[in-house]
Scaffold this motif. Structure first.
Motif, PDB file in Angstrom:
ATOM      1  N   LEU A 293       0.819  -1.208   0.000  1.00  0.00           N
ATOM      2  CA  LEU A 293       0.000   0.000   0.000  1.00  0.00           C
ATOM      3  C   LEU A 293       0.857   1.264   0.000  1.00  0.00           C
ATOM      4  O   LEU A 293       0.432   2.310  -0.486  1.00  0.00           O
ATOM      5  N   GLY A 294       2.063   1.154   0.558  1.00  0.00           N
ATOM      6  CA  GLY A 294       2.924   2.334   0.635  1.00  0.00           C
ATOM      7  C   GLY A 294       3.407   2.836  -0.708  1.00  0.00           C
ATOM      8  O   GLY A 294       3.885   3.965  -0.814  1.00  0.00           O
ATOM      9  N   THR A 295       3.290   2.025  -1.746  1.00  0.00           N
ATOM     10  CA  THR A 295       3.727   2.459  -3.079  1.00  0.00           C
ATOM     11  C   THR A 295       2.655   3.257  -3.812  1.00  0.00           C
ATOM     12  O   THR A 295       2.934   3.827  -4.863  1.00  0.00           O
ATOM     13  N   LEU A 296       1.430   3.272  -3.251  1.00  0.00           N
ATOM     14  CA  LEU A 296       0.319   3.947  -3.928  1.00  0.00           C
ATOM     15  C   LEU A 296       0.195   5.396  -3.487  1.00  0.00           C
ATOM     16  O   LEU A 296       0.359   5.724  -2.311  1.00  0.00           O
ATOM     17  N   GLU A 297      -0.129   6.263  -4.430  1.00  0.00           N
ATOM     18  CA  GLU A 297      -0.579   7.605  -4.089  1.00  0.00           C
ATOM     19  C   GLU A 297      -2.028   7.506  -3.616  1.00  0.00           C
ATOM     20  O   GLU A 297      -2.712   6.518  -3.855  1.00  0.00           O
ATOM     21  N   THR A 298      -2.497   8.551  -2.948  1.00  0.00           N
ATOM     22  CA  THR A 298      -3.912   8.573  -2.564  1.00  0.00           C
ATOM     23  C   THR A 298      -4.521   9.897  -3.033  1.00  0.00           C
ATOM     24  O   THR A 298      -4.097  10.942  -2.558  1.00  0.00           O
ATOM     25  N   PRO A 299      -5.524   9.841  -3.911  1.00  0.00           N
ATOM     26  CA  PRO A 299      -5.999   8.645  -4.624  1.00  0.00           C
ATOM     27  C   PRO A 299      -4.949   8.174  -5.623  1.00  0.00           C
ATOM     28  O   PRO A 299      -4.114   8.969  -6.067  1.00  0.00           O
ATOM     29  N   PRO A 300      -4.994   6.897  -5.991  1.00  0.00           N
ATOM     30  CA  PRO A 300      -3.935   6.352  -6.842  1.00  0.00           C
ATOM     31  C   PRO A 300      -3.994   6.862  -8.270  1.00  0.00           C
ATOM     32  O   PRO A 300      -5.045   7.250  -8.774  1.00  0.00           O
ATOM     33  N   SER A 301      -2.835   6.832  -8.909  1.00  0.00           N
ATOM     34  CA  SER A 301      -2.711   7.251 -10.303  1.00  0.00           C
ATOM     35  C   SER A 301      -2.785   6.028 -11.215  1.00  0.00           C
ATOM     36  O   SER A 301      -2.340   4.931 -10.858  1.00  0.00           O
ATOM     37  N   THR A 302      -3.342   6.234 -12.395  1.00  0.00           N
ATOM     38  CA  THR A 302      -3.391   5.158 -13.387  1.00  0.00           C
ATOM     39  C   THR A 302      -2.190   5.208 -14.335  1.00  0.00           C
ATOM     40  O   THR A 302      -2.079   4.354 -15.217  1.00  0.00           O
ATOM     41  N   ALA A 303      -1.284   6.170 -14.145  1.00  0.00           N
ATOM     42  CA  ALA A 303      -0.159   6.334 -15.071  1.00  0.00           C
ATOM     43  C   ALA A 303       0.711   5.080 -15.170  1.00  0.00           C
ATOM     44  O   ALA A 303       1.109   4.695 -16.281  1.00  0.00           O
ATOM     45  N   PRO A 304       1.047   4.392 -14.054  1.00  0.00           N
ATOM     46  CA  PRO A 304       1.867   3.183 -14.203  1.00  0.00           C
ATOM     47  C   PRO A 304       1.189   2.107 -15.035  1.00  0.00           C
ATOM     48  O   PRO A 304       1.850   1.388 -15.795  1.00  0.00           O
ATOM     49  N   LEU A 305      -0.133   1.973 -14.910  1.00  0.00           N
ATOM     50  CA  LEU A 305      -0.857   0.974 -15.692  1.00  0.00           C
ATOM     51  C   LEU A 305      -0.818   1.337 -17.176  1.00  0.00           C
ATOM     52  O   LEU A 305      -0.650   0.467 -18.040  1.00  0.00           O
ATOM     53  N   ALA A 306      -0.978   2.627 -17.467  1.00  0.00           N
ATOM     54  CA  ALA A 306      -0.930   3.061 -18.866  1.00  0.00           C
ATOM     55  C   ALA A 306       0.460   2.834 -19.456  1.00  0.00           C
ATOM     56  O   ALA A 306       0.585   2.400 -20.614  1.00  0.00           O
ATOM     57  N   ARG A 307       1.517   3.087 -18.675  1.00  0.00           N
ATOM     58  CA  ARG A 307       2.888   2.841 -19.170  1.00  0.00           C
ATOM     59  C   ARG A 307       3.100   1.353 -19.438  1.00  0.00           C
ATOM     60  O   ARG A 307       3.755   0.976 -20.414  1.00  0.00           O
ATOM     61  N   PHE A 308       2.558   0.516 -18.571  1.00  0.00           N
ATOM     62  CA  PHE A 308       2.664  -0.931 -18.752  1.00  0.00           C
ATOM     63  C   PHE A 308       2.085  -1.341 -20.104  1.00  0.00           C
ATOM     64  O   PHE A 308       2.704  -2.101 -20.858  1.00  0.00           O
ATOM     65  N   TRP A 309       0.898  -0.819 -20.417  1.00  0.00           N
ATOM     66  CA  TRP A 309       0.257  -1.214 -21.672  1.00  0.00           C
ATOM     67  C   TRP A 309       0.980  -0.631 -22.883  1.00  0.00           C
ATOM     68  O   TRP A 309       0.996  -1.255 -23.957  1.00  0.00           O
ATOM     69  N   ARG A 310       1.580   0.527 -22.723  1.00  0.00           N
ATOM     70  CA  ARG A 310       2.305   1.100 -23.866  1.00  0.00           C
ATOM     71  C   ARG A 310       3.518   0.253 -24.226  1.00  0.00           C
ATOM     72  O   ARG A 310       3.951   0.248 -25.381  1.00  0.00           O
ATOM     73  N   THR A 311       4.102  -0.452 -23.246  1.00  0.00           N
ATOM     74  CA  THR A 311       5.204  -1.358 -23.577  1.00  0.00           C
ATOM     75  C   THR A 311       4.694  -2.668 -24.164  1.00  0.00           C
ATOM     76  O   THR A 311       5.436  -3.374 -24.839  1.00  0.00           O
ATOM     77  N   TRP A 312       3.428  -2.983 -23.895  1.00  0.00           N
ATOM     78  CA  TRP A 312       2.835  -4.206 -24.450  1.00  0.00           C
ATOM     79  C   TRP A 312       2.386  -3.989 -25.887  1.00  0.00           C
ATOM     80  O   TRP A 312       2.590  -4.850 -26.751  1.00  0.00           O
ATOM     81  N   LEU A 313       1.785  -2.856 -26.158  1.00  0.00           N
ATOM     82  CA  LEU A 313       1.283  -2.566 -27.500  1.00  0.00           C
ATOM     83  C   LEU A 313       2.445  -2.387 -28.475  1.00  0.00           C
ATOM     84  O   LEU A 313       3.556  -2.025 -28.070  1.00  0.00           O
ATOM     85  N   PRO A 314       2.214  -2.611 -29.751  1.00  0.00           N
ATOM     86  CA  PRO A 314       3.300  -2.499 -30.734  1.00  0.00           C
ATOM     87  C   PRO A 314       3.856  -1.073 -30.797  1.00  0.00           C
ATOM     88  O   PRO A 314       3.101  -0.104 -30.682  1.00  0.00           O
ATOM     89  N   PRO A 315       5.157  -0.934 -30.970  1.00  0.00           N
ATOM     90  CA  PRO A 315       5.729   0.405 -31.142  1.00  0.00           C
ATOM     91  C   PRO A 315       5.126   1.093 -32.374  1.00  0.00           C
ATOM     92  O   PRO A 315       4.770   0.447 -33.352  1.00  0.00           O
ATOM     93  N   ARG A 316       5.017   2.390 -32.281  1.00  0.00           N
ATOM     94  CA  ARG A 316       4.528   3.232 -33.383  1.00  0.00           C
ATOM     95  C   ARG A 316       3.084   2.933 -33.780  1.00  0.00           C
ATOM     96  O   ARG A 316       2.638   3.256 -34.878  1.00  0.00           O
ATOM     97  N   MET A 317       2.341   2.294 -32.891  1.00  0.00           N
ATOM     98  CA  MET A 317       0.906   2.132 -33.146  1.00  0.00           C
ATOM     99  C   MET A 317       0.265   3.518 -33.103  1.00  0.00           C
ATOM    100  O   MET A 317       0.651   4.357 -32.269  1.00  0.00           O
TER     101      MET A 317
END
Length: 314
Positions: free
Chosen positions: A128-152
């Motif tokens: 829990l100590g790693t979360l902001e309050t309220p939490p940000s979705t930015a890390p999740l979005a960065r995760f998906w950007r590395t999953w999706l194909p480059p230059r999409m």
């Protein structure tokens, strides 16, 4: 200036009538917000009824947490006063909503720590100590950007992120807060071999083909969602046809029985993000509510429908 028979009050008398302190009245006077009706022979300020009304209005506006510049505009610009007040109140409501959301997330975190077995508390505190309050979705979005194909294409990426990244609920149940913390930990952990595994279809389709793929998958997931909400068994139909068509466009192929058999084999070998979608479903669904479809649950349903279709065709 005061009217001929208008009562005049000293700074102390005005403060007493307004239920304020002399210091407060002097401060607003020095800021030029309170009109003086006159000065005494000794140079002391004298105020009339207009000053009392103005002081009461100032204090009401300050109670709403309006800034001095905003108060000044409301007092001095009659034409803009209504819009300034409306904008200021809207801004404070947004700020207050954010503060309340943060408090609710802290409350949920406290429940998680209090209610877990003592042996788990240290680990839960770290999580829990790693979360902001309220939490940000930015890390999740960065995760998906590395999953999706480059230059999409950016538009296609944004459309996918909108459905793949769950928004933190305003009033989270402790289970939702825990699931979001686990999602955060999952998406910020280093990938094995320093790079996240990619589906084979990304390599084959390239950026443009992947954009078509994800647009088609979004349509298929939307068509599958009503079946998931009604807990229907996976079955061939419009949703599966859209699903297969999305992959066929990415592979530059046609939707045939042979392609469907090949697709099922390829999908079974692709890397999966099952844990991500399990946690996403918890974040989106308060306890006691019907589970909301996610791209992960829709994909599971459609893969099962594809296997059933292939079995029936065989």
């Amino acid at each position: 200036m005061s009217a001929p028979h208008e009562p005049l009050w000293s700074i102390g008398e005005l403060a007493e009538r307004a239920g304020a302190t002399v210091k407060t009245v002097r401060f607003y006077s020095d800021q030029g917000l309170l009109p003086e009706a006159a000065r005494s022979s000794g140079g002391h300020r004298r105020y009339g009824p207009q000053a009392l009304e103005t002081l009461q209005l100032i204090r009401s506006l300050r109670t709403l947490d309006l800034s001095l510049p905003e108060v000044r505009r409301i007092l001095t610009d009659e034409d803009a006063a209504g819009q300034v007040l409306e904008d200021a109140v809207d801004s404070r409501l947004r700020e207050l909503g954010g503060e309340l959301k943060a408090l609710r997330w802290r409350e949920a975190a406290l429940h998680l720590v209090r209610d877990c077995p003592p042996a788990q508390r240290a680990g839960r505190l770290r999580l829990l100590g790693t979360l902001e309050t309220p939490p940000s979705t930015a890390p999740l979005a960065r995760f998906w950007r590395t999953w999706l194909p480059p230059r999409m294409p950016r538009r296609s990426t944004a459309a996918f992120l909108e459905v793949a990244v769950p928004q933190p609920p305003d009033e989270p149940h402790p289970s939702q807060a825990l699931a979001f913390a686990q999602l955060h930990a999952m998406t910020t952990a280093p990938c094995p071999g320093s790079r996240q595994p990619q589906p084979d279809v990304h390599r084959v389709a390239g950026a443009d083909g992947a954009a078509l793929l994800y647009e088609g998958l979004a349509e298929a997931f939307e068509l599958a969602a009503p079946h998931l909400r009604r807990a229907r068994d996976p079955q061939p139909g419009e949703a599966l046809d859209a699903y297969v068509a999305a992959y066929a466009s990415a592979y530059r192929s046609r939707d045939t029985h042979d392609f469907r058999r090949l697709l099922a084999a390829r999908l079974s070998a692709d890397p999966r993000l099952d844990r991500y979608w399990e946690l996403t479903a918890v974040v989106l669904t308060p306890p006691g509510s019907s589970q909301q479809p996610t791209p992960g649950t829709a994909d599971d349903w459609l893969r099962a429908a594809l296997r059933r279709d292939n079995a029936e065709a065989a």
